[in-house]
Design an enzyme around this catalytic site. Structure first.
Site, mmCIF file in Angstrom:
data_model
loop_
_atom_site.group_PDB
_atom_site.id
_atom_site.type_symbol
_atom_site.label_atom_id
_atom_site.label_comp_id
_atom_site.label_asym_id
_atom_site.label_seq_id
_atom_site.Cartn_x
_atom_site.Cartn_y
_atom_site.Cartn_z
ATOM 1 N N TYR A 192 0.859 -1.192 0.000
ATOM 2 C CA TYR A 192 0.000 0.000 0.000
ATOM 3 C C TYR A 192 0.893 1.240 0.000
ATOM 4 O O TYR A 192 1.878 1.293 0.741
ATOM 5 C CB TYR A 192 -0.892 0.008 1.250
ATOM 6 C CG TYR A 192 -1.661 1.301 1.429
ATOM 7 C CD1 TYR A 192 -2.983 1.408 0.995
ATOM 8 C CD2 TYR A 192 -1.065 2.419 2.016
ATOM 9 C CE1 TYR A 192 -3.674 2.597 1.140
ATOM 10 C CE2 TYR A 192 -1.752 3.615 2.165
ATOM 11 C CZ TYR A 192 -3.059 3.694 1.718
ATOM 12 O OH TYR A 192 -3.749 4.875 1.848
ATOM 13 N N GLU B 288 -3.382 7.360 -4.053
ATOM 14 C CA GLU B 288 -3.261 6.102 -3.305
ATOM 15 C C GLU B 288 -3.125 4.949 -4.290
ATOM 16 O O GLU B 288 -3.890 4.860 -5.245
ATOM 17 C CB GLU B 288 -4.518 5.900 -2.448
ATOM 18 C CG GLU B 288 -4.491 4.645 -1.600
ATOM 19 C CD GLU B 288 -5.841 4.379 -0.935
ATOM 20 O OE1 GLU B 288 -5.987 4.695 0.256
ATOM 21 O OE2 GLU B 288 -6.750 3.879 -1.615
#
Ligand code: GDP
Ligand code: MN
Length: 397
Positions: free
Chosen positions: A115, A203
């Site tokens: 992530y 993101e």
């Protein structure tokens, strides 16, 4: 205290991109993404998949996360499977977002899922980077269950992010050492995309490490700061795919500038400046605007009927404040517009009008025979604001 309108305004003015738009944006900064194509029909999905070569992933494009869990992301090994999945996903409702666009992407092999994100830490007035070796699940879940698995970094916008810092950061996040170079490279590029692209959030989840040793973005979530779109003329393309709330969409269709707020007084004004001042004065006298609508220069009957139609479509509106200062817009045209609009649009909320500027006297004469409890006229902006707030149920607490 209700928020100052410009704060409310800047909070709202963000543009969420679909995954494929976000990927195209980060790809411009050199971040590796998979080849793919958008599709809006089953047939088109199959054609794009045939062109890409199998296997492919059929991905719902909605501006909300958790698509995989909801059944909106499916692997397809041949045209038949693409047909089945595209058919099932188009029209699917994912957390209130209906899927109208698919992204067909060449499937990747995954060894590990990471992530990575950058966003603004408003409290610290610094950029915040988050990186984790536990990607693929929602970051909130990681934050809750295993907070130490997220490596955070604060970045001063003046200093930027150096390669040395990036390397330290990747080490702290305990990514596979073999992924370090690829991850650092992507993080530096992602930081550039975030700052130079004027994003509020970028993101990548998952950022994958492939069995053959490459690091690669498999998903992208990008939120742009709409206040900076003037620096990016190409961002207007995103406007067409924005998900607006129903009020905003309705206004947009009528060519009106509309901003939704949370109060009870509907505001119509001509000119963005006057609209903002009107919101301010409603706040000043203790009320709270439900919205504001700038009808611009040519306030004829059609425009006024459209504006009132938008305002009454908002169930929170208890009164309507029409604030017109005629310049190019002539008072009698505005007045005629209001009278005709009242005949066309069913309006339950009482209306308070302040009409000034060019030909205001003529306008007021036209309105006079129509005045009642439901349609009042006030000589000044302040009087009109007070009346509108009273009619909306009085001063907000
Ligand atoms: P989200 O659920 O909305 O975040 O959608 P993602 O694009 O992140 O996809 C969800 C999950 O689907 C990923 O975490 C992967 O595990 C899986 N996935 C997506 N694309 C691929 C792919 O190309 N190959 C494989 N094997 N899995 C994929
Ligand atoms: Mn994802």
């Amino acid at each position: 205290m209700p928020p100052a309108p410009c704060e409310a305004d800047s909070e709202r003015q963000v543009v969420d991109l679909f995954e494929y738009q976000g990927k195209r944006l980060i790809a411009r900064y050199g971040i590796p993404v998979s080849p793919g194509a958008p599709a809006t029909t089953v047939q088109q999905a199959v054609e794009e998949a045939d062109a890409l070569g199998y296997p492919v992933v059929v991905k719902a494009q909605v501006q909300v996360g958790g698509r995989g869990k909801a059944g909106g992301i499916k692997l397809a090994n041949d045209a038949g499977e693409v047909r089945t999945h595209a058919d099932a996903i188009l029209g699917m409702d994912i957390k209130g977002h209906v899927v109208e666009v698919l992204w067909i992407e060449k499937a990747s092999d995954i060894a590990e899922e990471y992530y990575a994100s950058f966003t603004l830490d408003r409290g610290a007035k610094l950029h915040l980077g988050m990186l984790s070796a536990q990607g693929g699940v929602e970051i909130e879940q990681v934050a809750e269950e295993n907070p130490d698995a997220i490596a955070r970094i604060h970045i001063d916008p003046v200093d930027g992010l150096s390669e040395a810092q990036g390397r330290e950061w990747v080490t702290a996040a305990k990514l596979n050492p073999a992924a370090t170079d690829g991850a650092v490279d992507i993080l530096l590029k992602l930081y550039r995309a975030y700052t130079e692209g004027d994003a509020d959030l970028v993101e990548i989840n998952p950022l994958i490490f492939t069995p053959d040793g490459r690091v690669h973005a498999l998903d992208a979530k990008v939120t742009l700061d709409d206040n900076a779109t003037f620096r990016h003329p190409d961002y207007v393309d995103y406007d067409a795919t924005q998900v607006r709330d129903a009020r905003e969409e309705f206004a947009h269709q009528q060519g009106l500038q509309y901003v939704g707020l949370d109060g009870s007084v509907g505001v119509i004004a001509n000119g963005a400046g006057l609209a903002m001042s009107t919101v301010d004065i409603v706040n000043q006298v203790g009320g709270s605007p439900a919205n504001f609508l700038d009808i611009g220069g040519g306030a004829n009957a059609d425009v006024m009927a459209g504006a009132l139609g938008v305002i009454v479509s908002d169930a929170n509106v208890r009164s309507i404040f029409i604030n017109i200062f005629g310049g190019i817009t002539k008072g009698e045209e505005v007045a005629n517009g209001i009278v005709q609009a009242l005949e066309r649009v069913q309006i339950d909320a009482p209306i308070v009008i302040r009409l000034d500027g060019t030909n205001a006297d003529e306008g007021r004469k036209i309105l006079e025979p129509h005045l009642s409890d439901r349609l009042q006229m006030q000589p000044t902006m302040l009087d009109a604001a007070r009346t509108a707030v009273e009619l909306a149920g009085g001063v907000a607490k």
